[in-house]
Structures are given as structure tokens and as C-alpha cells.
Design an enzyme around this catalytic site. Structure first.
Site, PDB file in Angstrom:
ATOM      1  N   ARG A 298       0.775  -1.333  -0.038  1.00  0.00           N
ATOM      2  CA  ARG A 298       0.158  -0.159  -0.039  1.00  0.00           C
ATOM      3  C   ARG A 298       0.664   1.336   0.033  1.00  0.00           C
ATOM      4  O   ARG A 298       0.464   2.187  -0.762  1.00  0.00           O
ATOM      5  CB  ARG A 298      -0.958  -0.017   1.237  1.00  0.00           C
ATOM      6  CG  ARG A 298      -1.875  -0.996   1.001  1.00  0.00           C
ATOM      7  CD  ARG A 298      -2.920  -0.973   2.330  1.00  0.00           C
ATOM      8  NE  ARG A 298      -4.153  -1.851   2.034  1.00  0.00           N
ATOM      9  CZ  ARG A 298      -4.902  -2.278   2.919  1.00  0.00           C
ATOM     10  NH1 ARG A 298      -4.974  -1.705   4.085  1.00  0.00           N
ATOM     11  NH2 ARG A 298      -5.891  -3.230   2.687  1.00  0.00           N
ATOM     12  N   GLU A 404      -5.580  -2.444  16.602  1.00  0.00           N
ATOM     13  CA  GLU A 404      -4.794  -1.437  15.930  1.00  0.00           C
ATOM     14  C   GLU A 404      -4.203  -0.614  17.011  1.00  0.00           C
ATOM     15  O   GLU A 404      -3.440   0.249  16.384  1.00  0.00           O
ATOM     16  CB  GLU A 404      -5.792  -0.725  14.865  1.00  0.00           C
ATOM     17  CG  GLU A 404      -5.106   0.291  14.260  1.00  0.00           C
ATOM     18  CD  GLU A 404      -6.101   1.219  13.295  1.00  0.00           C
ATOM     19  OE1 GLU A 404      -5.767   2.186  12.704  1.00  0.00           O
ATOM     20  OE2 GLU A 404      -7.381   0.621  13.133  1.00  0.00           O
TER      21      GLU A 404
END
Length: 671
Positions: A298, A404
Site C-alpha cells: 500500500r 490497531e
């Protein structure tokens, strides 16, 4: 007699996985969530969850290759034992989810269907259409509700975590929380507390994250003394729908199913994209990265899209930066079966059918690789010691972080579909260690003096009342948030420059000072969203400052952290001798950079509010660092030279600087 009890903050995949496993182990759990559990941000995950599977094994895949792809994709910035353990658990986790009833897509033969995601050459990603996060979340919530009926779990939805309660020894004994409806305060005594509250996307204003992803819970733990790791590593997803209110994700699964990214070769070509001939289209990712094509990692795809629009001037539109993401060559039936969820989102917000017309997309802030620092206990096999209280524990004893909001698994860049895996793995794996920690404290939290909890609650009540009293302030919290988001997006996303970071840090300090003069339009004591948002905004500034300071101090390019002045370009020479010389020089610089910068950035909250930065060695004992060469010009020669060096170093018995300098102690990092 009292029994140990655990407090889980956050009802997404990580929090639910931990709650389910803790209840299975016989521990009572209080599950606190800012929103109804089924509205947690995990529900927005689209593409899938990674694991080695029967199909990829036939092609030569293995857990070790998944581990290698994850570490290589993360530019070697992860401690390797936790990543190894995660990839070894991955097939078992996906099998478990299958048995729990997750409706994974199937092949005509009845096997789980798989798709390929970025940074790998194997189809490792199991998926449920394009709404995988929702299906996983609902399956885990169903299991947790079973334990609610059994009396092992109590949910507290619409409650906000305000601060951890620490005893005189510095151990976490619970937390202070606030009811978002009645605005009442409550303390929770807990023998272990787990933070599972997701990312900090709202620090950037508009992002692909939900409006509850403020990072405030992690910030409050950080301000209470928890350390924060690798904050500067923010993932900007390559493909999102630009919008005035927020940015909506267009999953990597669109490219995993064959979607192609392109721009017209003529700048701002006004023709309907369907009328632009193939010869007039530039499929720049496929051209520049023939091995990975549209599925490069990404950080690389994002920089290429950003660069093609800004440097090359080939944005589709003149007044708005965007490129085409084209699915029109894929049969409609396939698109509806595999990508229906995201295509409906595009159609709803753009008014265009992406099955017939290429989508217009641009990168957007999406994920935080950094988060609260957590520990681990390494075992003899190089993975993790299951049941150790150190696993996922912050430097505050009794306070854990998973999902996360911890920094453990993704290094400098996260591979797509590894996020759902890391959330569920960290929740499941840490549970046995949390139980050991809860049973191992000198006395139960419920037996602590009530004065400890009363003092913490008074602090939060006082803060709340002082905010409500600010009716004559001169600043608007929503305007301040807009300014903060615009600033962070401008200087700390795709491209970072030191002079801009320095100026931005000073500006954030000014915004933080202005926040102290905020006026509240609502002084009520019932569902007061104004005061809740203003509190969260105040807690965004410490996170913004550690992101900026970490980015400023890290003078290199690594994964999502990119400073153009420090980039290592490919080989420019045209003659063989010159190419070989440049490859040698490139490897020299790589070794020097690895020795200096292959370290985690660890921030502590200073007494003056400024982050105090130190650097921690990374455990690379399983996989020596090597050049990250996706599509780099001359990369094949650089790789050849690097392998020659490694071979010579092995023969000499010395090892290379890159392979040995950053190896941490066998037991893992110390708190």
C-alpha cells in the site's frame, strides 16, 4: 469471596476476541464500548483475512512465507517473534471463524474462496463478499452474547473510557468511564484492563475511519504513563472515494479481483473513460511493477498514485486529484458476488455504477501501524510463550493493548488483510496471559481502598465540570479540529519534509493552547456530544505531537514514512561496470541506514506535554533485514550484490551489519 475480573475497553474484533476467550477461561469480563458493539469500526473492514490455506500450500506457500511477506512488507520494523506466532495461528483462526458460522465465499466445489492482496503472490485472503469485517464482528458478538447469558460478560455500551486507575505501585487496577447518555461517571475495578479501541484517524480530520476513531483512549493511557511506539507510521490507503465529509474506502479487494488502476496519457482528458482507447491509457502500476502489478504494498501504490497526479500532472480531473480504478472488464455477476458491498457504497455516494464506469479514487488516511507499546515473551522456537503475562502488556503492569491500538505486528507498513488477523490473534492469544496476571496480583482490585477509585473519579468529574463552565470561551472545538486535520493531512501523510514537520509541531502546540479556551454550546447533562467531542479533541493533540516529532526525528525513508530528500533511488548507470558500482554503493548505504534507523520510535508523555523520544532495537533474530526492492530500477542487480555479501559474511562467520546489529535479547524487549 471475590473473583478476578477483567475490563475490556473496545467492542471491535480485538475486544470481542479477548472477551470471548477470557470468558471461556472462566474470567468475568466488563466490556465497555463507545458505541453499540455491532457499530464498532471493525464492521467497516471490507477485503478479508489472511492465512495460508490448502490451495496456497499446493503452490509452495507456508506460514514462514506469510511471515516473510509480512516482515518484508513492513520494512523489517516489527519484532519478529509476535509476527511469527500470528502467522502460525492464522490458519487455525480462519478455521475457527468458519466453524463459528462466518459466511465466507465458496468455490463451486464448496471450498473457501480466496483472493490475492497486496505484497504477496499467493491467494491467502479468505473473504465474505466485501463485508468481511461485518461478518466476523457479528460472529464474535454472537459468541460473546452467549457468555452474557451465562453471566460471565456484562456489556456497557455508550460508555467512554476516561483514564486508567493506577495504585501506588503504578499497577493498573481498573478505569474511570462515563455514560454517554446520562453523563454519569463510574469506576470499574479490574485485575487487568485491556485497551482495544482501534486507531486515531480523526487526528487527520477526514479519513476512512469511523467518527469514533479519535485515538482518545490510547492517548489517555499514554498521558497516564503508557509508552507509544512508532506513532509516525500512518497508512494512507491507495484507493478511497474523495468526499467533503469523510473519505470512504474502496477495498484492496477490488484490485485483488482484477481491478486496474490507470490514468489517461493526456492530462485531464475530458472524454468519457469508456471512450478512451487502450493505447491512450497508462496502467502505471502494471508498467512500473510488473511482478506485483496493481497489488504492490500500500505505501508504494499510494506514493505512485500521489506522484502520478502531482509530479506527472496526469490527474483525471483538473481541479481534484484522482485516478481511475477500473472494474468494467469483470463480469457483473462476479462483481456482485464478490464485491457487492463496496460497489453499493460507490454507487450511493457518487451516483455512478462502477460496474459500467471506472471509479475515481485517491489515497486516504486509513490505519495506524503505530500504537501503544506492548511487551512479549519469546519462546525457544522463536515465537511467543503462550500464557505469559508479558504478552501484549504495556509498560504499566496490568494494562494491556490489542488490535490497531498496539504497535506490535505491522512495522512500517501493514499488508492488506493482515489487520483483521492481528486484531483477532492478539485478542485470543493474550487472554491466557491476562488471566495469569489477574490471578498473580497481591490482592484483587475489588479489595483495593475505595479512596483510590474515588480520587480518580473526582479528577474526571472536575475536568468535566470545568469544560461545561467554558460558556464564554473564544474558540470553537469543531473549527480547531478542522484546522488540526488539514494541518496533519498536509504535512504528515504521503510525503514528509523536516521544515514542514517542525513548523507543524509548533502549530499543533498553538492549537492545543487555543483548545484551552474552547466554548461549549451545550452545558447539559444528558447525551452531551459537545463536551464528549471537546474532550476527545483535547486528547488528539498529544497523539498529533508524537506523530510529528517521531516523523521529524526519523531521518530516513521506511515503509509509509517517506522523506524525498532521503530516498534511495534505483540504478541510473547504463554500462555494466557503472551499474555494479552503483549497486555496491546502494548496499553500503542500506547497511548504514539499517544500523542507524532499524529501531522502533518509543514516545513517553513528558511532564510539559511534549513527547520524549527514545529508540529501541528491533528483534530481527529470525529473518535478517534485506533490501525492500519492489519494482526498484536495478533491483535485480542490487539483490544479487546483496546475496553475494550475505554469502561472504556467512563464510567469514561474521554476519552482515544489517543481519546482526538489531537483534534484541532472546526474552524480548524489557518494560
Amino acid at each position: 469471596m471475590s473473583e478476578p475480573r477483567v475490563l475490556v475497553i473496545g467492542g471491535g474484533l480485538a475486544g470481542l476476541a479477548a472477551t470471548m476467550r477470557l470468558a471461556e477461561l472462566g474470567i468475568g469480563v466488563d466490556l465497555v464500548s463507545l458505541v453499540p458493539v455491532k457499530r464498532s469500526h471493525s464492521v467497516c473492514a471490507q477485503g478479508g483475512i489472511n492465512s495460508v490455506n490448502a490451495m496456497t500450500r499446493q503452490q509452495g506457500d507456508s506460514e514462514w512465507k506469510h511471515f516473510d511477506d509480512t516482515v518484508y512488507g513492513g520494512d523489517f520494523l516489527q519484532h519478529q517473534p509476535p509476527v511469527k506466532e500470528m502467522t502460525e495461528w492464522a490458519p487455525k483462526i480462519v478455521d475457527l471463524l468458519d466453524r463459528l458460522g462466518v459466511p465466507f465465499n465458496r468455490t463451486p466445489e464448496g471450498h473457501r474462496d480466496q483472493r490475492r492482496f497486496g505484497g504477496t503472490l499467493y491467494k491467502r485472503t479468505a473473504f465474505a463478499g466485501a463485508t468481511t469485517g461485518q461478518q466476523l464482528l457479528y460472529a464474535l458478538d454472537e459468541q460473546v452474547r452467549r457468555w452474557e447469558v451465562e453471566g460471565k460478560v456484562k456489556k456497557w455500551e455508550f460508555w467512554d473510557f476516561l483514564e486508567p486507575v493506577l495504585d501506588s505501585s503504578g499497577r493498573c487496577r481498573g478505569a474511570v468511564c462515563q455514560d454517554m447518555v446520562t453523563m454519569a461517571f463510574r469506576t470499574f475495578a479490574a485485575d487487568a484492563t485491556i485497551i482495544a479501541t482501534g486507531g486515531c484517524g480523526l487526528v487527520y480530520g477526514r479519513s476512512t475511519m469511523s467518527m469514533v476513531c479519535t485515538g482518545s483512549a490510547a492517548s489517555r493511557a499514554y498521558q497516564a504513563g503508557a509508552r507509544y511506539g512508532n506513532g509516525e507510521f500512518i497508512q494512507v490507503h491507495p484507493t478511497a472515494i474523495p468526499g467533503a465529509d469523510k473519505l470512504r474506502l474502496m477495498s484492496e479487494s477490488a484490485r485483488g479481483e482484477g481491478g486496474r488502476v490507470w490514468v489517461p496519457r493526456t492530462p485531464h482528458d475530458a472524454r468519457d473513460p469508456r471512450d478512451i482507447a487502450e493505447v491512450d491509457r497508462y496502467y502505471f502500476l502494471e508498467d512500473r511493477y510488473p511482478k506485483y502489478g496493481n497489488l504492490v504494498p500500500r505505501d508504494i501504490a499510494t506514493r505512485e498514485i500521489f506522484d502520478i497526479c502531482t509530479t506527472d500532472g496526469l490527474s483525471v480531473e483538473k481541479d481534484r486529484l484522482c485516478v481511475y480504478l477500473d472494474l468494467t472488464h469483470i463480469p457483473r455477476e462476479t462483481l456482485d458476488r464478490k464485491l457487492g458491498g463496496i460497489l453499493e457504497i460507490y454507487e450511493k455516494f457518487q451516483g455512478v455504477d462502477p460496474r459500467a464506469v471506472p471509479m475515481k479514487i485517491f489515497p486516504a488516511v486509513h490505519y495506524s501501524m503505530g500504537g501503544l507499546w506492548v511487551d512479549y515473551q519469546k519462546n525457544a522456537a522463536g515465537g511467543l510463550e503462550e500464557g505469559s503475562p508479558r504478552n501484549q502488556q504495556t509498560n504499566i503492569p496490568g494494562l494491556y493493548a490489542i488490535g490497531e491500538c498496539d504497535y506490535q505486528y505491522h512495522g512500517a507498513n501493514r499488508l492488506g488483510a493482515n489487520s483483521l488477523l492481528s486484531c483477532i490473534f492478539s485478542g485470543l492469544f493474550c487472554a491466557s496471559g491476562v488471566v495469569a496476571s489477574a490471578h498473580g496480583s497481591r490482592k484483587l482490585a475489588a479489595e483495593e481502598s475505595t479512596n483510590l477509585f474515588a480520587a480518580a473519579m473526582r479528577r474526571q468529574e472536575s475536568r468535566h465540570e470545568s469544560l461545561l463552565a467554558r460558556r464564554l470561551g473564544t474558540e470553537n472545538p469543531y473549527q480547531l479540529h478542522l484546522e488540526l486535520g488539514n494541518l496533519m493531512t498536509r504535512v504528515a501523510t504521503v510525503v514528509r519534509r523536516n521544515e514542514q514537520l517542525t513548523a507543524a509541531y509548533a502549530e499543533v502546540c498553538t492549537l492545543e493552547d487555543r483548545w484551552k479556551r474552547c466554548a461549549l454550546s451545550d452545558s447539559g447533562n444528558w447525551t452531551n456530544q459537545n463536551v464528549v467531542f471537546t474532550k476527545a479533541l483535547g486528547d488528539m493533540f498529544p497523539i498529533a505531537k508524537l506523530i510529528l516529532k517521531g516523523a521529524l526525528e526519523r531521518d530516513e525513508c521506511r515503509g509509509a514514512h517517506y522523506k524525498p530528500a532521503l530516498a534511495m533511488p534505483g540504478i541510473a548507470a547504463t554500462d555494466l561496470a557503472g551499474q555494479y558500482r552503483e549497486a555496491q554503493e546502494w548496499c553500503d548505504r542500506f547497511e548504514q541506514n539499517t544500523k542507524r534507523w532499524l529501531k522502533s520510535t518509543i514516545a513517553s508523555h513528558g511532564a510539559d506535554g511534549d513527547p520524549q523520544i527514545v529508540f529501541e532495537d528491533v528483534d530481527t533474530s529470525l529473518l535478517p533485514p534485506r533490501p525492500r526492492l519492489y519494482g526498484l530500477i536495478g533491483g535485480e542487480l542490487i539483490e544479487e550484490v546483496w546475496k553475494e555479501r550475505q554469502k561472504k559474511a556467512a563464510l567469514n562467520g561474521s554476519g552482515s551489519a544489517a543481519g546482526t546489529a538489531q537483534t534484541a535479547a532472546v526474552a524480548g524487549p524489557s518494560a
